[in-house]
Scaffold this active site. Structure first.
Site, short mmCIF file in Angstrom:
data_model
loop_
_atom_site.label_atom_id
_atom_site.label_comp_id
_atom_site.label_asym_id
_atom_site.label_seq_id
_atom_site.Cartn_x
_atom_site.Cartn_y
_atom_site.Cartn_z
N LYS A 151 33.16 31.10 41.99
CA LYS A 151 32.62 31.74 40.79
C LYS A 151 31.47 30.86 40.30
O LYS A 151 31.65 29.97 39.46
CB LYS A 151 33.73 31.90 39.74
CG LYS A 151 33.43 32.95 38.70
CD LYS A 151 34.70 33.38 37.98
CE LYS A 151 34.39 34.16 36.72
NZ LYS A 151 33.69 35.42 36.91
N1 PMP Z 1 34.87 40.17 40.52
C1 PMP Z 1 33.80 39.55 40.00
C2 PMP Z 1 32.54 39.52 40.79
C3 PMP Z 1 33.87 38.96 38.72
O1 PMP Z 1 32.81 38.34 38.21
C4 PMP Z 1 35.08 39.02 37.99
C5 PMP Z 1 35.21 38.36 36.65
N2 PMP Z 1 34.42 38.91 35.66
C6 PMP Z 1 36.17 39.71 38.56
C7 PMP Z 1 36.02 40.25 39.83
C8 PMP Z 1 37.46 39.82 37.84
O2 PMP Z 1 38.10 38.54 37.83
P1 PMP Z 1 39.09 38.09 36.67
O3 PMP Z 1 40.21 39.07 36.67
O4 PMP Z 1 39.53 36.73 37.10
O5 PMP Z 1 38.33 38.11 35.39
#
Ligand code: PMP
Length: 285
Positions: A151
């Protein structure tokens, strides 16, 4: 009262919370981040978020200059200082200030930034009526170029797809991977429901291992549903009984139209609604 922002051990008013223009987080998107939610003052699945942050940092050889416990305490303190109980938390770790060249070895002092803010949820009608999305022509980063599991502060891949979605009048867009399989949306993971089973692309589809995705898989299994992480095509999406997206900010949001095809009945489906109700019970929202 101005929101207080945490930067590496100090608090600043929002307007005064600044970092160096030589920080490689700004110059190159060199850094990592997390987006989290707090419910009644408690951060949802904080341990999992911190593990993911540390893994993202490890993958880019970035040493976070604090322990996970220290970061957790700083997050709690920032929430309390701002009087935020139900909020959104953005945790950012930059590479630190360096030279104008790429070399991360010439940087120092990674900045640890904690922004806590009131939540800006999708409007209620998205949950009541469901979203329409389109497939972006921009594919998700090839995992051998940049792992979707990191991330990182460079979200241009997702932003390019988001721009395509917005141009089509949609707030989210579906992204395929380099093989043409369904990957995820620009800031959310994707799920389908077919013949009562809950389906979602596997992590090796090149996606972010979403914390909400994992929570929803747990909830679905605990409620006796069959869950499969499997390769999915756009045809699977078009012919699904239900479709929904998951993310820390969005939680669980139904999708009722994809590329102009109605999904299922064209209304949020029973499994999606049940999982959302269970999710809200778990978070206390
Ligand atoms: N995919 C992407 C590309 C993201 O940036 C995010 C988070 N905003 C998610 C999926 C969802 O992840 P999470 O449930 O950990 O927020």
């Amino acid at each position: 009262m101005a929101l207080k922002i945490y930067i590496s051990g100090e608090y600043f008013d929002k307007e005064d919370a600044k970092i160096s223009v030589y920080d490689h987080g700004l110059l190159y998107g060199d850094g990592v981040f997390e987006g989290m939610r707090s419910y009644a003052g408690k951060v949802f699945r904080i341990k999992e978020h911190l593990v993911r942050l540390w893994e993202s940092a490890h993958a880019i050889c970035l040493q976070i200059p604090m322990t996970p416990d220290e970061v957790a305490k700083a997050i709690q303190q920032t929430l309390e200082l701002n009087g935020i109980k139900d909020g959104y938390i953005r945790l950012v770790v930059t590479r630190g200030a360096g030279t104008l060249g790429l070399d991360p070895n010439l940087t120092s002092n990674p900045r640890v930034i904690i922004i806590t803010d009131r939540i800006t949820l999708y409007p209620k009608e998205f949950y009541d009526n469901g979203l329409e999305i389109v497939t972006a022509s921009t594919i998700r980063n090839h995992p051998q170029a940049l792992s979707g599991r990191i991330k990182s502060l460079n979200y241009l891949n997702n932003i390019l797809a988001k721009l395509e979605g917005l141009k089509a009048g949609c707030v989210e867009a579906l992204m395929l991977n380099h093989k043409g399989d369904v990957a995820e949306c620009t800031a959310d993971n994707i799920f389908l429901v077919k013949n009562e089973a809950v389906l979602t692309p596997p992590i090796d589809a090149g996606i972010l291992a979403g914390i909400t995705r994992a929570a929803v898989i747990d909830l679905a299994k605990a409620s006796g549903r069959h869950v499969r992480e499997m390769t999915l095509s756009r045809h699977d999406v078009y012919t699904a009984d239900e479709c929904f997206l998951t993310g820390s900010a969005a939680e669980i949001v139904p999708v009722v139209k994809v590329d102009n095809r109605q999904i299922g009945t064209g209304k949020p489906g029973p499994v999606t609604k049940d999982l959302l109700a269970r999710f809200r019970r778990e978070t206390g929202a």
